[in-house]
Design a protein around this motif. Structure first.
Motif, PDB file in Angstrom:
ATOM      1  N   LYS A 136     -58.351  17.658  40.048  1.00 37.24           N
ATOM      2  CA  LYS A 136     -59.347  16.811  39.402  1.00 37.24           C
ATOM      3  C   LYS A 136     -59.163  16.883  37.898  1.00 37.24           C
ATOM      4  CE  LYS A 136     -62.846  17.433  42.935  1.00 37.24           C
ATOM      5  NZ  LYS A 136     -64.206  17.857  43.196  1.00 37.24           N
ATOM      6  N   LEU A 137     -59.492  15.800  37.238  1.00 43.27           N
ATOM      7  CA  LEU A 137     -59.371  15.753  35.790  1.00 43.27           C
ATOM      8  C   LEU A 137     -60.536  16.483  35.134  1.00 43.27           C
ATOM      9  CD1 LEU A 137     -58.356  12.019  35.392  1.00 43.27           C
ATOM     10  CD2 LEU A 137     -56.877  14.004  35.279  1.00 43.27           C
ATOM     11  N   SER A 138     -60.297  17.005  33.965  1.00 47.81           N
ATOM     12  CA  SER A 138     -61.349  17.654  33.190  1.00 47.81           C
ATOM     13  C   SER A 138     -61.802  16.699  32.089  1.00 47.81           C
ATOM     14  CB  SER A 138     -60.824  18.945  32.573  1.00 47.81           C
ATOM     15  OG  SER A 138     -61.793  19.482  31.714  1.00 47.81           O
ATOM     16  N   PHE A 139     -63.098  16.538  31.948  1.00 44.33           N
ATOM     17  CA  PHE A 139     -63.662  15.640  30.938  1.00 44.33           C
ATOM     18  C   PHE A 139     -64.243  16.411  29.758  1.00 44.33           C
ATOM     19  CE2 PHE A 139     -64.012  13.439  35.051  1.00 44.33           C
ATOM     20  CZ  PHE A 139     -63.241  12.332  34.770  1.00 44.33           C
ATOM     21  N   ASP A 140     -63.861  17.687  29.610  1.00 47.91           N
ATOM     22  CA  ASP A 140     -64.414  18.523  28.545  1.00 47.91           C
ATOM     23  C   ASP A 140     -64.207  17.930  27.157  1.00 47.91           C
ATOM     24  OD1 ASP A 140     -65.399  20.409  30.296  1.00 47.91           O
ATOM     25  OD2 ASP A 140     -63.556  21.602  30.267  1.00 47.91           O
ATOM     26  N   SER A 141     -63.061  17.299  26.927  1.00 49.14           N
ATOM     27  CA  SER A 141     -62.759  16.785  25.587  1.00 49.14           C
ATOM     28  C   SER A 141     -63.552  15.532  25.224  1.00 49.14           C
ATOM     29  CB  SER A 141     -61.260  16.497  25.466  1.00 49.14           C
ATOM     30  OG  SER A 141     -60.889  15.513  26.401  1.00 49.14           O
ATOM     31  N   ILE A 142     -64.159  14.856  26.204  1.00 49.75           N
ATOM     32  CA  ILE A 142     -64.894  13.621  25.890  1.00 49.75           C
ATOM     33  C   ILE A 142     -66.389  13.719  26.213  1.00 49.75           C
ATOM     34  CG2 ILE A 142     -62.884  12.148  26.109  1.00 49.75           C
ATOM     35  CD1 ILE A 142     -63.905  11.376  28.903  1.00 49.75           C
ATOM     36  N   ILE A 143     -66.869  14.904  26.562  1.00 49.82           N
ATOM     37  CA  ILE A 143     -68.296  15.071  26.859  1.00 49.82           C
ATOM     38  C   ILE A 143     -69.108  14.767  25.607  1.00 49.82           C
ATOM     39  CG2 ILE A 143     -70.076  16.793  27.393  1.00 49.82           C
ATOM     40  CD1 ILE A 143     -68.125  18.016  29.375  1.00 49.82           C
ATOM     41  N   GLY A 144     -70.123  13.936  25.760  1.00 53.63           N
ATOM     42  CA  GLY A 144     -71.005  13.587  24.650  1.00 53.63           C
ATOM     43  C   GLY A 144     -70.622  12.314  23.917  1.00 53.63           C
ATOM     44  N   ILE A 145     -69.421  11.780  24.153  1.00 55.79           N
ATOM     45  CA  ILE A 145     -69.000  10.541  23.495  1.00 55.79           C
ATOM     46  C   ILE A 145     -69.518   9.358  24.312  1.00 55.79           C
ATOM     47  CG2 ILE A 145     -67.039   9.152  22.746  1.00 55.79           C
ATOM     48  CD1 ILE A 145     -65.439  11.754  22.507  1.00 55.79           C
ATOM     49  N   ARG A 146     -70.122   8.398  23.660  1.00 56.60           N
ATOM     50  CA  ARG A 146     -70.653   7.215  24.332  1.00 56.60           C
ATOM     51  C   ARG A 146     -69.611   6.106  24.307  1.00 56.60           C
ATOM     52  NH1 ARG A 146     -76.765   5.421  23.643  1.00 56.60           N
ATOM     53  NH2 ARG A 146     -76.884   7.442  24.649  1.00 56.60           N
ATOM     54  N   TYR A 147     -69.329   5.533  25.472  1.00 53.41           N
ATOM     55  CA  TYR A 147     -68.358   4.454  25.606  1.00 53.41           C
ATOM     56  C   TYR A 147     -69.079   3.179  25.992  1.00 53.41           C
ATOM     57  CZ  TYR A 147     -64.842   8.102  25.558  1.00 53.41           C
ATOM     58  OH  TYR A 147     -64.060   9.156  25.191  1.00 53.41           O
ATOM     59  N   GLN A 148     -68.672   2.062  25.364  1.00 57.38           N
ATOM     60  CA  GLN A 148     -69.286   0.770  25.646  1.00 57.38           C
ATOM     61  C   GLN A 148     -68.187  -0.203  26.063  1.00 57.38           C
ATOM     62  OE1 GLN A 148     -71.875  -0.601  22.608  1.00 57.38           O
ATOM     63  NE2 GLN A 148     -72.387  -2.481  23.664  1.00 57.38           N
ATOM     64  N   GLU A 149     -68.428  -0.911  27.153  1.00 59.33           N
ATOM     65  CA  GLU A 149     -67.470  -1.903  27.640  1.00 59.33           C
ATOM     66  C   GLU A 149     -67.411  -3.052  26.637  1.00 59.33           C
ATOM     67  OE1 GLU A 149     -66.707  -4.385  31.745  1.00 59.33           O
ATOM     68  OE2 GLU A 149     -68.709  -3.675  31.293  1.00 59.33           O
ATOM     69  N   VAL A 150     -66.203  -3.438  26.222  1.00 57.25           N
ATOM     70  CA  VAL A 150     -66.077  -4.479  25.202  1.00 57.25           C
ATOM     71  C   VAL A 150     -65.572  -5.795  25.764  1.00 57.25           C
ATOM     72  CG1 VAL A 150     -65.811  -2.909  23.262  1.00 57.25           C
ATOM     73  CG2 VAL A 150     -63.799  -3.621  24.527  1.00 57.25           C
ATOM     74  N   LYS A 151     -64.895  -5.778  26.890  1.00 52.59           N
ATOM     75  CA  LYS A 151     -64.464  -7.033  27.505  1.00 52.59           C
ATOM     76  C   LYS A 151     -64.367  -6.863  29.009  1.00 52.59           C
ATOM     77  CE  LYS A 151     -59.534  -6.194  26.963  1.00 52.59           C
ATOM     78  NZ  LYS A 151     -58.283  -6.683  26.453  1.00 52.59           N
ATOM     79  N   ARG A 152     -64.523  -7.966  29.697  1.00 56.40           N
ATOM     80  CA  ARG A 152     -64.403  -7.986  31.152  1.00 56.40           C
ATOM     81  C   ARG A 152     -63.664  -9.251  31.523  1.00 56.40           C
ATOM     82  NH1 ARG A 152     -69.314  -6.662  35.172  1.00 56.40           N
ATOM     83  NH2 ARG A 152     -69.279  -4.814  33.853  1.00 56.40           N
ATOM     84  N   ARG A 153     -62.667  -9.121  32.373  1.00 48.40           N
ATOM     85  CA  ARG A 153     -61.811 -10.249  32.723  1.00 48.40           C
ATOM     86  C   ARG A 153     -61.735 -10.436  34.236  1.00 48.40           C
ATOM     87  NH1 ARG A 153     -62.249 -11.824  27.944  1.00 48.40           N
ATOM     88  NH2 ARG A 153     -60.894 -11.044  26.336  1.00 48.40           N
ATOM     89  N   PHE A 154     -61.504 -11.686  34.650  1.00 52.35           N
ATOM     90  CA  PHE A 154     -61.215 -11.986  36.049  1.00 52.35           C
ATOM     91  C   PHE A 154     -59.773 -11.593  36.344  1.00 52.35           C
ATOM     92  CE2 PHE A 154     -64.801 -14.858  35.357  1.00 52.35           C
ATOM     93  CZ  PHE A 154     -65.546 -14.606  36.495  1.00 52.35           C
ATOM     94  N   SER A 155     -59.368 -11.722  37.609  1.00 52.47           N
ATOM     95  CA  SER A 155     -57.998 -11.364  37.992  1.00 52.47           C
ATOM     96  C   SER A 155     -56.960 -12.254  37.315  1.00 52.47           C
ATOM     97  CB  SER A 155     -57.839 -11.437  39.510  1.00 52.47           C
ATOM     98  OG  SER A 155     -58.128 -12.740  39.965  1.00 52.47           O
ATOM     99  N   ASN A 156     -57.371 -13.447  36.858  1.00 51.53           N
ATOM    100  CA  ASN A 156     -56.436 -14.327  36.163  1.00 51.53           C
ATOM    101  C   ASN A 156     -56.304 -13.983  34.683  1.00 51.53           C
ATOM    102  OD1 ASN A 156     -58.821 -15.275  35.092  1.00 51.53           O
ATOM    103  ND2 ASN A 156     -58.670 -17.327  35.984  1.00 51.53           N
ATOM    104  N   GLY A 157     -57.052 -12.973  34.217  1.00 54.53           N
ATOM    105  CA  GLY A 157     -56.951 -12.537  32.831  1.00 54.53           C
ATOM    106  C   GLY A 157     -57.908 -13.238  31.874  1.00 54.53           C
ATOM    107  N   LEU A 158     -58.690 -14.174  32.373  1.00 61.26           N
ATOM    108  CA  LEU A 158     -59.611 -14.926  31.525  1.00 61.26           C
ATOM    109  C   LEU A 158     -61.043 -14.442  31.710  1.00 61.26           C
ATOM    110  CD1 LEU A 158     -58.217 -18.528  32.168  1.00 61.26           C
ATOM    111  CD2 LEU A 158     -57.691 -16.998  30.253  1.00 61.26           C
ATOM    112  N   SER A 159     -61.891 -14.692  30.712  1.00 61.56           N
ATOM    113  CA  SER A 159     -63.303 -14.327  30.807  1.00 61.56           C
ATOM    114  C   SER A 159     -64.091 -15.360  31.602  1.00 61.56           C
ATOM    115  CB  SER A 159     -63.916 -14.220  29.417  1.00 61.56           C
ATOM    116  OG  SER A 159     -63.368 -13.140  28.734  1.00 61.56           O
TER     117      SER A 159
END
Length: 113
Positions: free
Chosen positions: A34-57
């Motif tokens: 399993k991966l360890s997430f110790d180095s990124i604990i506490g950092i907030r991530y926000q989704e900036v883009k979302r695409r369909f399977s064709n690559g377009l929004s």
């Protein structure tokens, strides 16, 4: 000629198959790392883009994918995710699935290193 009762025949078949299974070559078990997430604990991530399977929004009907995820790793087994309905961050248990695939809040995602 004597008749063999059915249960004796069934018992001998079960005994034969279990003895074969016990003597079969053993497969090596893969060690799951399993991966360890110790180095990124506490950092907030926000989704900036979302695409369909064709690559377009936008799809062919004009529906637009809008980013909505805000997540923060609280520990190696807990992810905080923003709930727009409750307008607050909520904790979810982070479950390891396979490979680099994890699950939280009924969503699967693959970790890219």
């Amino acid at each position: 000629m004597t008749k063999i009762p059915r249960f004796k025949l069934l018992f001998s078949l079960i005994l034969l198959t279990t003895s074969y299974a016990c003597n079969s070559p053993k497969e090596e078990k893969k060690v799951v790392k399993k991966l360890s997430f110790d180095s990124i604990i506490g950092i907030r991530y926000q989704e900036v883009k979302r695409r369909f399977s064709n690559g377009l929004s936008f799809n062919e009907m004009g529906f637009q994918q809008e980013p909505s995820w805000i997540i923060q790793f609280k520990s190696n087994d807990t992810v905080m995710a923003y709930s727009p309905q409750k307008k607050k961050m909520q904790p979810f248990f982070l479950m390891f699935d396979h490979g680099d695939v994890y699950n939280f809040a009924n969503e699967y995602f693959r970790i890219k290193k």
